[in-house]
Design a protein around this motif. Structure first.
Motif, PDB file in Angstrom:
ATOM      1  N   TYR A   2       0.839  -1.204   0.000  1.00  0.00           N
ATOM      2  CA  TYR A   2       0.000   0.000   0.000  1.00  0.00           C
ATOM      3  C   TYR A   2       0.875   1.255   0.000  1.00  0.00           C
ATOM      4  CZ  TYR A   2      -3.147   3.595   1.747  1.00  0.00           C
ATOM      5  OH  TYR A   2      -3.855   4.758   1.909  1.00  0.00           O
ATOM      6  N   LEU A   3       1.883   1.266   0.854  1.00  0.00           N
ATOM      7  CA  LEU A   3       2.730   2.452   0.984  1.00  0.00           C
ATOM      8  C   LEU A   3       3.555   2.736  -0.265  1.00  0.00           C
ATOM      9  CD1 LEU A   3       3.936   2.016   4.670  1.00  0.00           C
ATOM     10  CD2 LEU A   3       2.156   3.542   3.803  1.00  0.00           C
ATOM     11  N   THR A   4       3.813   1.725  -1.069  1.00  0.00           N
ATOM     12  CA  THR A   4       4.598   1.931  -2.290  1.00  0.00           C
ATOM     13  C   THR A   4       3.725   2.182  -3.517  1.00  0.00           C
ATOM     14  OG1 THR A   4       4.681  -0.439  -2.714  1.00  0.00           O
ATOM     15  CG2 THR A   4       6.519   0.514  -1.468  1.00  0.00           C
ATOM     16  N   GLY A   5       2.401   2.108  -3.362  1.00  0.00           N
ATOM     17  CA  GLY A   5       1.507   2.413  -4.467  1.00  0.00           C
ATOM     18  C   GLY A   5       1.053   1.218  -5.276  1.00  0.00           C
ATOM     19  N   TYR A   6       1.506   0.010  -4.913  1.00  0.00           N
ATOM     20  CA  TYR A   6       1.051  -1.173  -5.629  1.00  0.00           C
ATOM     21  C   TYR A   6      -0.416  -1.479  -5.345  1.00  0.00           C
ATOM     22  CZ  TYR A   6       5.724  -2.376  -7.215  1.00  0.00           C
ATOM     23  OH  TYR A   6       6.940  -2.376  -7.842  1.00  0.00           O
ATOM     24  N   LEU A   7      -0.908  -0.987  -4.225  1.00  0.00           N
ATOM     25  CA  LEU A   7      -2.323  -1.088  -3.876  1.00  0.00           C
ATOM     26  C   LEU A   7      -2.780   0.286  -3.427  1.00  0.00           C
ATOM     27  CD1 LEU A   7      -2.255  -4.393  -1.805  1.00  0.00           C
ATOM     28  CD2 LEU A   7      -3.128  -4.111  -4.122  1.00  0.00           C
ATOM     29  N   THR A   8      -4.009   0.652  -3.763  1.00  0.00           N
ATOM     30  CA  THR A   8      -4.563   1.922  -3.315  1.00  0.00           C
ATOM     31  C   THR A   8      -5.859   1.665  -2.560  1.00  0.00           C
ATOM     32  OG1 THR A   8      -5.712   2.229  -5.427  1.00  0.00           O
ATOM     33  CG2 THR A   8      -3.560   3.258  -5.218  1.00  0.00           C
ATOM     34  N   GLN A   9      -6.193   2.593  -1.680  1.00  0.00           N
ATOM     35  CA  GLN A   9      -7.397   2.439  -0.874  1.00  0.00           C
ATOM     36  C   GLN A   9      -8.630   2.801  -1.700  1.00  0.00           C
ATOM     37  OE1 GLN A   9      -7.251   4.487   2.839  1.00  0.00           O
ATOM     38  NE2 GLN A   9      -9.306   3.900   3.414  1.00  0.00           N
ATOM     39  N   MET A  23     -11.143  -2.638   9.065  1.00  0.00           N
ATOM     40  CA  MET A  23     -10.886  -3.159   7.723  1.00  0.00           C
ATOM     41  C   MET A  23     -10.767  -2.006   6.726  1.00  0.00           C
ATOM     42  SD  MET A  23     -13.526  -6.333   7.667  1.00  0.00           S
ATOM     43  CE  MET A  23     -12.733  -7.398   6.502  1.00  0.00           C
ATOM     44  N   VAL A  24      -9.872  -2.187   5.766  1.00  0.00           N
ATOM     45  CA  VAL A  24      -9.678  -1.202   4.704  1.00  0.00           C
ATOM     46  C   VAL A  24      -9.737  -1.939   3.381  1.00  0.00           C
ATOM     47  CG1 VAL A  24      -8.068   0.449   3.694  1.00  0.00           C
ATOM     48  CG2 VAL A  24      -8.220   0.233   6.167  1.00  0.00           C
ATOM     49  N   ALA A  25     -10.503  -1.434   2.446  1.00  0.00           N
ATOM     50  CA  ALA A  25     -10.580  -2.040   1.118  1.00  0.00           C
ATOM     51  C   ALA A  25      -9.452  -1.482   0.258  1.00  0.00           C
ATOM     52  CB  ALA A  25     -11.932  -1.743   0.485  1.00  0.00           C
ATOM     53  N   LEU A  26      -8.732  -2.387  -0.378  1.00  0.00           N
ATOM     54  CA  LEU A  26      -7.637  -1.996  -1.259  1.00  0.00           C
ATOM     55  C   LEU A  26      -7.913  -2.508  -2.661  1.00  0.00           C
ATOM     56  CD1 LEU A  26      -4.647  -2.949   1.056  1.00  0.00           C
ATOM     57  CD2 LEU A  26      -5.605  -0.673   0.697  1.00  0.00           C
ATOM     58  N   LYS A  27      -7.336  -1.840  -3.642  1.00  0.00           N
ATOM     59  CA  LYS A  27      -7.505  -2.277  -5.029  1.00  0.00           C
ATOM     60  C   LYS A  27      -6.186  -2.114  -5.776  1.00  0.00           C
ATOM     61  CE  LYS A  27      -8.934   2.127  -6.976  1.00  0.00           C
ATOM     62  NZ  LYS A  27      -9.876   2.811  -7.840  1.00  0.00           N
ATOM     63  N   ILE A  28      -6.073  -2.841  -6.859  1.00  0.00           N
ATOM     64  CA  ILE A  28      -4.957  -2.671  -7.778  1.00  0.00           C
ATOM     65  C   ILE A  28      -5.292  -1.442  -8.618  1.00  0.00           C
ATOM     66  CG2 ILE A  28      -3.706  -3.702  -9.703  1.00  0.00           C
ATOM     67  CD1 ILE A  28      -4.431  -6.452  -8.476  1.00  0.00           C
ATOM     68  N   PRO A  29      -4.431  -0.426  -8.623  1.00  0.00           N
ATOM     69  CA  PRO A  29      -4.798   0.864  -9.201  1.00  0.00           C
ATOM     70  C   PRO A  29      -4.888   0.949 -10.719  1.00  0.00           C
ATOM     71  CG  PRO A  29      -2.560   0.935  -8.393  1.00  0.00           C
ATOM     72  CD  PRO A  29      -3.126  -0.384  -7.989  1.00  0.00           C
TER      73      PRO A  29
END
Length: 63
Positions: A2-9, A23-29
């Protein structure tokens, strides 16, 4: 990742109300990162994933 940008909230308004507070939903940007997941990230987890069931992980980051 997440911190490197490979996943975004995912923005809050797109999240189902059934989520718990911790819980936090993450996605591939984007498509480029998706392709990295399909190749490189899979390789990173290949050795350790033989020891655990990764079905839930794959479903959680599915495009």
């Amino acid at each position: 990742m997440y911190l490197t940008g490979y996943l975004t909230q995912v923005r809050d308004y797109k999240i189902d109300d059934g989520w718990q507070d911790n819980m936090v939903a993450l996605k591939i940007p984007n498509l480029e990162i998706k392709q990295i997941f399909e190749t490189e990230v899979s390789k990173w987890f290949e050795d350790s994933s033989k020891k655990w069931n990764r079905t839930e992980f794959i479903k959680s980051v599915a495009w």
